[in-house]
Design a protein around this motif. Sequence first.
Motif, short mmCIF file in Angstrom:
data_model
loop_
_atom_site.label_atom_id
_atom_site.label_comp_id
_atom_site.label_asym_id
_atom_site.label_seq_id
_atom_site.Cartn_x
_atom_site.Cartn_y
_atom_site.Cartn_z
N HIS A 180 0.44 -1.51 -0.06
CA HIS A 180 -0.32 0.05 0.03
C HIS A 180 1.14 1.04 0.33
CE1 HIS A 180 1.03 1.37 4.27
NE2 HIS A 180 0.55 -0.20 4.53
N GLU A 181 0.29 2.17 -0.27
CA GLU A 181 0.88 3.34 -0.44
C GLU A 181 -0.46 4.79 -0.48
OE1 GLU A 181 4.42 4.80 -2.78
OE2 GLU A 181 3.09 3.50 -3.37
N TRP A 182 0.19 5.80 0.47
CA TRP A 182 -0.51 7.18 0.33
C TRP A 182 -0.27 8.47 0.42
CZ3 TRP A 182 -1.44 9.83 4.16
CH2 TRP A 182 -0.63 9.16 5.88
N TRP A 183 -0.88 8.99 -0.28
CA TRP A 183 -1.06 11.07 -0.33
C TRP A 183 -1.69 11.21 0.26
CZ3 TRP A 183 4.02 12.34 -2.31
CH2 TRP A 183 5.07 11.50 -3.07
N GLN A 184 -1.14 12.36 1.41
CA GLN A 184 -2.91 13.13 1.52
C GLN A 184 -1.93 14.67 1.63
OE1 GLN A 184 -5.10 12.58 5.42
NE2 GLN A 184 -3.36 13.21 6.36
N LEU A 185 -3.09 15.43 1.63
CA LEU A 185 -3.08 17.22 1.47
C LEU A 185 -4.62 17.38 2.42
CD1 LEU A 185 -1.84 17.76 -2.25
CD2 LEU A 185 -0.41 19.10 0.45
N GLU B 128 2.53 8.08 2.79
CA GLU B 128 3.25 6.80 3.68
C GLU B 128 3.22 5.62 2.92
OE1 GLU B 128 0.60 4.59 6.82
OE2 GLU B 128 1.43 6.64 7.85
N TRP B 129 3.50 4.55 3.17
CA TRP B 129 3.86 3.43 2.04
C TRP B 129 4.74 1.90 3.09
CZ3 TRP B 129 7.50 6.85 1.43
CH2 TRP B 129 9.26 6.09 1.68
N GLY B 130 3.65 0.70 2.74
CA GLY B 130 4.33 -0.23 3.24
C GLY B 130 3.64 -1.02 2.51
N SER B 131 3.52 -2.42 4.15
CA SER B 131 3.01 -3.77 3.07
C SER B 131 2.08 -4.47 4.61
CB SER B 131 4.02 -4.83 2.86
OG SER B 131 5.13 -4.88 2.23
N GLU B 132 1.72 -3.95 4.70
CA GLU B 132 0.65 -4.39 6.68
C GLU B 132 0.61 -3.17 6.91
OE1 GLU B 132 -0.39 -8.24 9.64
OE2 GLU B 132 1.74 -6.53 9.71
N LEU B 133 -0.96 -2.66 6.15
CA LEU B 133 -2.05 -1.63 6.30
C LEU B 133 -2.12 -1.95 7.34
CD1 LEU B 133 -2.71 1.63 5.55
CD2 LEU B 133 -4.55 0.45 4.87
N THR C 143 -13.32 30.76 5.89
CA THR C 143 -12.47 29.99 6.22
C THR C 143 -12.86 28.75 5.77
OG1 THR C 143 -11.37 30.52 8.44
CG2 THR C 143 -10.71 28.73 7.86
N TYR C 144 -11.86 28.11 5.10
CA TYR C 144 -12.17 26.61 4.00
C TYR C 144 -10.90 26.01 4.84
CZ TYR C 144 -14.57 29.44 0.90
OH TYR C 144 -15.13 30.38 0.50
N TRP C 145 -11.24 24.19 5.06
CA TRP C 145 -10.87 23.28 5.69
C TRP C 145 -11.02 22.00 4.23
CZ3 TRP C 145 -6.34 22.25 9.14
CH2 TRP C 145 -6.73 23.55 10.05
N MET C 146 -9.67 22.21 3.88
CA MET C 146 -10.02 21.00 3.09
C MET C 146 -8.92 19.79 3.05
SD MET C 146 -9.45 20.11 -1.40
CE MET C 146 -7.16 19.87 -1.11
N ARG C 147 -9.42 18.19 2.66
CA ARG C 147 -8.75 17.26 3.67
C ARG C 147 -8.28 16.55 2.43
NH1 ARG C 147 -8.16 12.76 2.34
NH2 ARG C 147 -10.51 12.04 3.68
N TRP C 148 -7.99 16.48 1.52
CA TRP C 148 -7.83 15.19 0.16
C TRP C 148 -6.42 13.96 0.59
CZ3 TRP C 148 -2.94 14.96 -3.41
CH2 TRP C 148 -3.60 14.23 -4.38
N ARG C 149 -6.94 13.04 -0.12
CA ARG C 149 -6.87 11.37 0.10
C ARG C 149 -5.89 11.38 -1.22
NH1 ARG C 149 -5.90 7.35 4.56
NH2 ARG C 149 -4.80 8.81 5.58
N PHE C 150 -4.92 10.29 -1.55
CA PHE C 150 -5.27 8.94 -2.86
C PHE C 150 -4.27 8.06 -1.56
CE2 PHE C 150 -2.85 7.39 -6.11
CZ PHE C 150 -3.87 8.20 -7.11
N PHE C 151 -4.93 7.13 -2.62
CA PHE C 151 -4.04 5.57 -1.64
C PHE C 151 -4.21 5.03 -2.78
CE2 PHE C 151 -5.30 1.60 0.44
CZ PHE C 151 -4.58 2.07 1.85
N ARG C 152 -3.15 3.82 -3.00
CA ARG C 152 -2.71 2.81 -3.68
C ARG C 152 -2.55 1.38 -2.78
NH1 ARG C 152 1.21 -0.77 -4.27
NH2 ARG C 152 2.52 0.66 -3.46
N TYR C 153 -3.56 0.47 -3.25
CA TYR C 153 -3.05 -1.07 -2.33
C TYR C 153 -3.60 -1.63 -3.49
CZ TYR C 153 -5.01 -4.53 0.83
OH TYR C 153 -5.51 -5.23 1.93
N ALA C 154 -2.84 -2.90 -3.10
CA ALA C 154 -2.40 -4.07 -4.30
C ALA C 154 -3.07 -5.51 -3.42
CB ALA C 154 -0.88 -4.57 -4.28
#
Length: 371
Positions: A75-80, A242-247, A91-102
């Motif tokens: 797995h691997e993910w990015w977040q802003l 973040e990335w690794g092999s046991e989420l 005021t605005y708050w935004m949370r965006w995530r892009f996630f990869r999972y095999a």
Amino acid sequence: MNRLQKLIFSCCLVVVVAVSFVGILKEDEQRITRSKTSHINTIFGSPGKKVFEPVLPDRVVTLPKDFRFHPEYQHEWWQLVTKLTDEHGQTYWMRWRFFRYASDDRVKTGWEDPQIYISNVVLTSHLGMFTDQRIARGGVGQAGGVSRPFRVWIDDWSWRSLSNDPMPGNLKISTETFNVNLQFERNGQYAVIGENGYHIKHDLLPRASYAIEAPFIKSSGQISLPNGKSFKVTGNAWLSKEWGSELVGGNYVGEDNFIVRLSEKRVLMVSQYRYKDNMPFVSASVIDDDGHVTTIDNDAITLKALKFTEFNGGARVPLNWKISIPSHDIDLVIKAGKQVNWVNFVVPQWQGPVRTRGSHIVSGYIQLSGY
């Protein structure tokens, strides 16, 4: 039946009903606990017999090399997370995530590609909270990522830069209710968490990942809201990878994540990982804008839930917390700004902005799952 017999019968009936009620409650509680654990593990469980690269402490995270994708890991993910202000002071708050999972360890192309991509976004504004989520399989062009130049995408959502460094970058998101077009530029150094990027998630269980943080980012651009109006916005952002092999691990239940901007040059990151048959593990770091990371030992921080809020469906979520780190003169009481920010993504969770009082009167953002 005389009066004494009636009294004895009534007492016995009360005892039987009470014992039965307690048994039902206990069984229901166990069922809820099992469902929480099994739901998360069914989606993102242990690799089992699949062969992925292990997360080991002797591997050093290096930049910009490790901005690349890591398909050898499961797995691997990015977040802003970004806080923005428009020209009217809203005021605005935004949370965006892009996630990869095999889903498995095969190397395939086309529709047999085992890579699954999930991206979701939460926008909190004075008009309310807006969310959206996309899910796609890799290999057919609908979603994916490349490293040179950096780009990740799913449908018409994309984040790209002009080099192998994700910064400076551009994020474009278009939904049925809102649109986002933001520019990001780093205003501080990247930081690797833990021991050279090796981020421990429990001291007794084999759970760890590799992690990079960039809490000091300038953001600017445009937001379009459901009222049909567009606003120019500016602010700051926090990037995580973040990335690794046991989420999650076999008995994982959920986690509590806190990011707090203590000052313009200093931030606090706290994560609590909760398990069914083990004590929670708390990980914390203080990060400076020069990239220096101070890791806080698990026994040097106090993290305590102060107040729970019950949502429709029975979830009880702690939206008030206390964080104390005496060695760094940090003593915070955290309170959520909105109590309706429950989002039903692949993993249901509460997330949104918070305010603090105590040693630092500042803002932050929290994500709570597994409740």
